[in-house]
Design an enzyme around this catalytic site. Structure first.
Site, PDB file in Angstrom:
ATOM      1  N   THR A  35       1.019  -1.089  -0.059  1.00 42.86           N
ATOM      2  CA  THR A  35       0.139  -0.045   0.225  1.00 42.86           C
ATOM      3  C   THR A  35       1.133   1.288   0.354  1.00 42.86           C
ATOM      4  O   THR A  35       0.574   2.260  -0.878  1.00 42.86           O
ATOM      5  CB  THR A  35      -0.626  -0.079   1.270  1.00 42.86           C
ATOM      6  OG1 THR A  35      -1.741  -1.150   1.452  1.00 42.86           O
ATOM      7  CG2 THR A  35      -2.456   1.276   1.376  1.00 42.86           C
TER       8      THR A  35
ATOM      9  N   ASN B  16      -5.231  -9.036  -7.780  1.00 40.10           N
ATOM     10  CA  ASN B  16      -4.639  -9.873  -6.463  1.00 40.10           C
ATOM     11  C   ASN B  16      -6.089 -11.176  -6.939  1.00 40.10           C
ATOM     12  O   ASN B  16      -6.191 -12.325  -6.439  1.00 40.10           O
ATOM     13  CB  ASN B  16      -5.038  -9.645  -5.574  1.00 40.10           C
ATOM     14  CG  ASN B  16      -5.624  -8.125  -6.238  1.00 40.10           C
ATOM     15  OD1 ASN B  16      -5.770  -7.067  -7.075  1.00 40.10           O
ATOM     16  ND2 ASN B  16      -6.678  -8.064  -4.677  1.00 40.10           N
TER      17      ASN B  16
ATOM     18  N   CYS C 199     -16.831  -6.095   1.794  1.00 40.00           N
ATOM     19  CA  CYS C 199     -18.428  -6.531   2.906  1.00 40.00           C
ATOM     20  C   CYS C 199     -17.920  -4.742   2.738  1.00 40.00           C
ATOM     21  O   CYS C 199     -17.400  -3.861   3.672  1.00 40.00           O
ATOM     22  CB  CYS C 199     -18.438  -7.212   3.943  1.00 40.00           C
ATOM     23  SG  CYS C 199     -20.047  -7.026   4.132  1.00 40.00           S
TER      24      CYS C 199
HETATM   25  C1  LIG Z   1      -1.772  -6.329  -6.111  1.00 41.08           C
HETATM   26  C2  LIG Z   1      -1.819  -5.509  -4.425  1.00 41.08           C
HETATM   27  N1  LIG Z   1      -1.611  -4.670  -4.485  1.00 41.08           N
HETATM   28  C3  LIG Z   1      -1.348  -3.930  -3.209  1.00 41.08           C
HETATM   29  C4  LIG Z   1      -1.396  -4.931  -1.747  1.00 41.08           C
HETATM   30  C5  LIG Z   1      -1.127  -3.840  -0.907  1.00 41.08           C
HETATM   31  O1  LIG Z   1       0.299  -4.816   0.086  1.00 41.08           O
HETATM   32  P1  LIG Z   1       0.244  -4.282   1.579  1.00 41.08           P
HETATM   33  O2  LIG Z   1      -1.043  -5.920   2.269  1.00 41.08           O
HETATM   34  O3  LIG Z   1       1.312  -4.810   1.879  1.00 41.08           O
HETATM   35  O4  LIG Z   1      -0.236  -2.982   2.198  1.00 41.08           O
HETATM   36  C6  LIG Z   1      -2.298  -5.620  -1.587  1.00 41.08           C
HETATM   37  C7  LIG Z   1      -2.030  -6.291  -1.201  1.00 41.08           C
HETATM   38  O5  LIG Z   1      -3.212  -7.273  -0.729  1.00 41.08           O
HETATM   39  C8  LIG Z   1      -1.959  -6.442  -3.562  1.00 41.08           C
HETATM   40  O6  LIG Z   1      -2.336  -8.304  -3.165  1.00 41.08           O
END
Ligand SMILES: Cc1ncc(COP(=O)(O)O)c(C=O)c1O
Length: 389
Positions: free
Chosen positions: A72, A147, A322
């Site tokens: 993030t 993801n 949710c």
């Molecule tokens: C594609 C993608 N980007 C960013 C993130 C965020 O990463 P973090 O949980 O290390 O902040 C995730 C987490 O699910 C993710 O899957």
């Protein structure tokens, strides 16, 4: 009760080797990496060794790696570090919320933002990206691997066209790292984010590749840590763990562990599709990372299936979020054109290095009867059965 964890895209367990590598940095080697005495020198050396491992994983120079608190932060840093009011930013409709909501915030701050759609397989068309470029386009941010579906985007083509147009290119490689080979120089990206906890390092550590010469506005001000790009005392145990995890991830492409994960994922897909009617893989036909499959089970609420499987010891997930008590269908699956009920009927199975073929058998014994029982309770399914006979 036996528990099997197939939700490694949410987070992964720390591998024992990774834990052993970081352990001394809590206990004996606790120095601040900025201190000039012995204790600081020790941790500084460990941080720099980890930087080399992370750089090697993504095809970068060590000086191009900035440690962050996770995906993030890396995504936010890339977008807010480059875009200014009046700039145009291009991203896609299927990004993780770390990019999506950052882009929305940029729009509130006076940036123009274009959200590129995807096709039915979940792929961005690079031509759509090319057509979206304007004279004031500053940044393109398109994820490497999704993801929810694991679909891998044509990042090299996008990198090429971004370079031709002299536009910065960021890719969120959080779900690609350790699963597919990453070579930042081949992709031609300027920024690339990864996260430790998706690759068997702990939660709360990550890294951003910043190509040499890319001037990012810092998000955190303070000391001149990380070459004045990210202030704050380094998370040394986390960084050491990420370095170790990166080393193991790189090794995984040659030692068969990625091939083993791919075989288990393929086995789940094959058997589920063979044994359960009205199922299919979301994103099939597109290139995908080897550990992820996203399958819809028509006539079922995905959330109900997650709960029913969890009660029997299998942890999987939906892409649904949710909010305010209502289950929203996944923005990724709806962007791919899935009907809302089919998006809600979708489940993600994501594997990690700790999973075994025996666990796959455990899961495959649970899934068909659980789906059958939930379908028995589904009025839509029963009506369909009645029509069929
Ligand atoms: C594609 C993608 N980007 C960013 C993130 C965020 O990463 P973090 O949980 O290390 O902040 C995730 C987490 O699910 C993710 O899957």
């Amino acid at each position: 009760m036996r528990r099997v964890y197939f939700d490694n895209n949410a987070t992964t367990p720390v591998l024992p080797e990774v834990f052993e590598a970081m352990r001394p940095y809590f206990l004996e080697q606790f120095g601040n990496a900025s201190s000039i005495h012995h204790h600081g020198q020790e941790t500084r050396a460990a941080v720099e060794r980890a930087r080399e491992s992370v750089a090697a994983l993504v095809g970068a120079r060590p000086s191009e790696i900035v440690f962050t608190s996770g995906g993030t932060e890396g995504d936010n840093f890339a977008l807010f570090g480059l875009a200014r009011p009046g700039d145009h930013v291009i991203t896609s409709t299927i990004e993780h919320h770390a990019v999506l909501n950052s882009a929305k915030r940029l729009a509130e701050m006076g940036c123009e933002v274009t959200f590129i759609p995807v096709n039915g397989k979940g792929l961005v068309d690079p031509e759509d990206v090319r057509r979206a470029i304007r004279p004031n386009t500053r940044l393109i941010s398109i994820m490497f691997a999704n993801n929810e579906t694991g679909v891998v985007q044509p990042v090299e083509e996008i990198g090429k066209l971004a370079a031709e147009a002299d536009v910065y290119f960021h890719t969120d490689a959080v779900q690609a790292a350790g699963k597919v080979t990453i070579d930042a120089s081949r992709i031609g990206c300027d920024l690339l984010s990864i996260s430790g906890h998706k690759m068997h390092a702990p939660q709360g550590i990550g890294a951003l590749y910043v190509r040499k010469g890319t001037l990012l506005q810092p998000m955190l001000y303070g000391g001149s840590h990380e070459r004045a790009r990210r202030a704050g005392t380094e998370n040394v145990p986390g960084i050491v763990a990420l370095g170790k995890a990166a080393e193991l991830a790189k090794r995984g492409f040659d030692d068969g562990s990625i091939a083993k994960i791919a075989a288990m994922r393929d086995q789940i897909e094959r058997r589920v599709l063979e044994t359960i009617e009205a199922t299919a893989v979301n994103g099939s036909g597109a290139p995908r990372v080897p550990n992820t499959t996203n399958i819809y089970f028509d006539f079922i609420e995905g959330e109900a299936l997650v709960i029913a499987l969890d009660l029997k010891g299998l942890a999987v997930s939906t892409g649904a979020a949710c909010s305010s008590g209502a289950i929203e269908p996944s923005h990724v699956l709806t962007a791919m054109g899935l009907r809302a009920d089919r998006a809600r009927a979708s489940l993600r199975f994501s594997l990690g290095k700790q999973n075994t073929p025996d666990e796959v058998e455990f899961a495959l014994a649970l899934i068909p009867p659980t789906v059958a029982r939930l379908r028995e309770l589904s009025p839509v399914y029963n009506k369909r059965q009645a029509i069929n006979y």
